[in-house]
Design an enzyme around this catalytic site. Structure first.
Site, short mmCIF file in Angstrom:
data_model
loop_
_atom_site.label_atom_id
_atom_site.label_comp_id
_atom_site.label_asym_id
_atom_site.label_seq_id
_atom_site.Cartn_x
_atom_site.Cartn_y
_atom_site.Cartn_z
CG ASP A 101 -0.37 -0.35 2.50
OD1 ASP A 101 0.88 -0.35 2.59
OD2 ASP A 101 -1.12 -0.63 3.45
CG ASN A 127 -9.39 -0.44 11.39
OD1 ASN A 127 -8.52 -1.19 10.99
ND2 ASN A 127 -9.71 0.70 10.78
CG HIS A 179 -6.25 -1.50 8.55
ND1 HIS A 179 -6.27 -0.20 8.97
CD2 HIS A 179 -4.98 -1.91 8.77
CE1 HIS A 179 -5.07 0.16 9.40
NE2 HIS A 179 -4.27 -0.87 9.30
CD GLU A 197 -8.84 1.95 7.19
OE1 GLU A 197 -8.91 1.07 8.07
OE2 GLU A 197 -8.22 3.02 7.34
C1 F6R Z 1 1.22 -0.98 6.33
C2 F6R Z 1 -0.11 -1.56 6.33
C3 F6R Z 1 -0.97 -1.57 7.54
C4 F6R Z 1 -0.24 -2.04 8.79
C5 F6R Z 1 -1.18 -2.07 10.00
C6 F6R Z 1 -0.44 -2.43 11.27
O1 F6R Z 1 1.83 -1.07 5.06
O2 F6R Z 1 -0.54 -2.01 5.30
O3 F6R Z 1 -2.08 -2.39 7.29
O4 F6R Z 1 0.29 -3.32 8.56
O5 F6R Z 1 -1.78 -0.83 10.16
O6 F6R Z 1 0.49 -1.43 11.55
P1 F6R Z 1 1.60 -1.62 12.68
O7 F6R Z 1 2.43 -2.77 12.25
O8 F6R Z 1 2.37 -0.34 12.69
O9 F6R Z 1 0.87 -1.90 13.96
#
Ligand code: F6R
Length: 245
Positions: free
Chosen positions: A75, A141, A143, A148
């Site tokens: 992403d 959440n 995702h 999302e």
């Molecule tokens: C990042 C991504 C997000 C994160 C998720 C967890 O490229 O795609 O989905 O993997 O928000 O983030 P952390 O690892 O910082 O808790």
């Protein structure tokens, strides 16, 4: 869909926090041993940092060979000022791993012709033969990538509006900088088509959402729950994250 729907491949590996990077790196190494030029789908964020550090340590020690590995971004922010997931990945992994632009499938980040650029991203990944190992972090959440809550299992690579919760969480990566309102994400359809998926989860603050992901209803309310329908899914969790399972 009911909570009783069978898990397709619930391979759950629970490790002490100190062993997290090594446990995840073992799975990446398995993929690279089978295919040196494997396509790895890589996330940013806090969770994969011990994995990236361990992979770089192994590569430096001659214990892992990243010289042909290809990387597909998961992403990116859309139309961002000074923040960039590509920059983050380069700083934390790609540069030290020696993965240059020819072995990187970048996620489009400019708003001009973005819909066509998203289609092109999917076509390029298909031309690479698809993703061998998709690594994912888990949002509070539910995702995965920027899919999302509300994202459906057949969603394609596309522009999404980021939730306030996600934007606040992302502020931690870029103190004092503006987080864009929109992102671009690999769609769930493409994520679920990866030959293997590795969901990485660390910390007590992820215990509740990991429980919902693995034990709750399979639904777009928790996009990560769709992973239970994919053929070959591994979850590496530290003991704190696995505390409610
Ligand atoms: C990042 C991504 C997000 C994160 C998720 C967890 O490229 O795609 O989905 O993997 O928000 O983030 P952390 O690892 O910082 O808790």
């Amino acid at each position: 869909m009911s909570a009783a729907e069978p898990l397709a491949s619930p391979r759950l590996v629970v490790v002490p926090a100190a062993g997290f990077g090594a446990a995840a790196a073992d799975l990446v190494a398995q993929t690279l041993a089978a295919r040196g030029d494997a396509v790895l789908g890589l996330p940013t964020g806090n969770t994969p940092i011990p994995l990236y550090q361990e992979l770089l340590r192994r590569a430096a020690a001659g214990e892992a060979n990243l010289s042909r590995a290809r990387v597909a971004m998961l992403d990116e922010y859309l139309d961002a000022g000074t923040v960039s997931f590509r920059g983050w990945l380069e700083d934390h992994f790609l540069r030290a791993a020696g993965v240059g632009p020819e072995r990187l499938l970048a996620m489009p980040s400019r708003p001009e012709n973005i819909a066509a650029a998203c289609v092109h991203y999917e076509e390029q990944l298909a031309a690479w033969g698809g993703c061998d190992l998709q690594l994912l972090g888990l949002g509070h959440n539910g995702h995965i990538g920027f899919n999302e809550p509300g994202s459906e299992a057949d969603s394609r690579t596309r522009v999404v509006r980021l939730s306030e919760q996600t934007r606040r969480a992302n502020e931690e990566y870029w103190p004092g900088r503006e987080i864009p309102a929109r992102g671009v994400t690999t769609g769930l359809a493409l994520l679920l088509a990866a030959r293997r998926i590795l969901l990485l989860v660390r910390g007590e603050d992820k215990a509740a959402i990991l429980e919902r992901t693995l034990r709750g209803p399979i639904s777009s309310a928790v996009p990560a729950s769709f992973l239970r329908r994919a053929a070959d899914v591994w979850v590496v969790a530290d003991e704190a994250a696995a505390g409610r399972l």
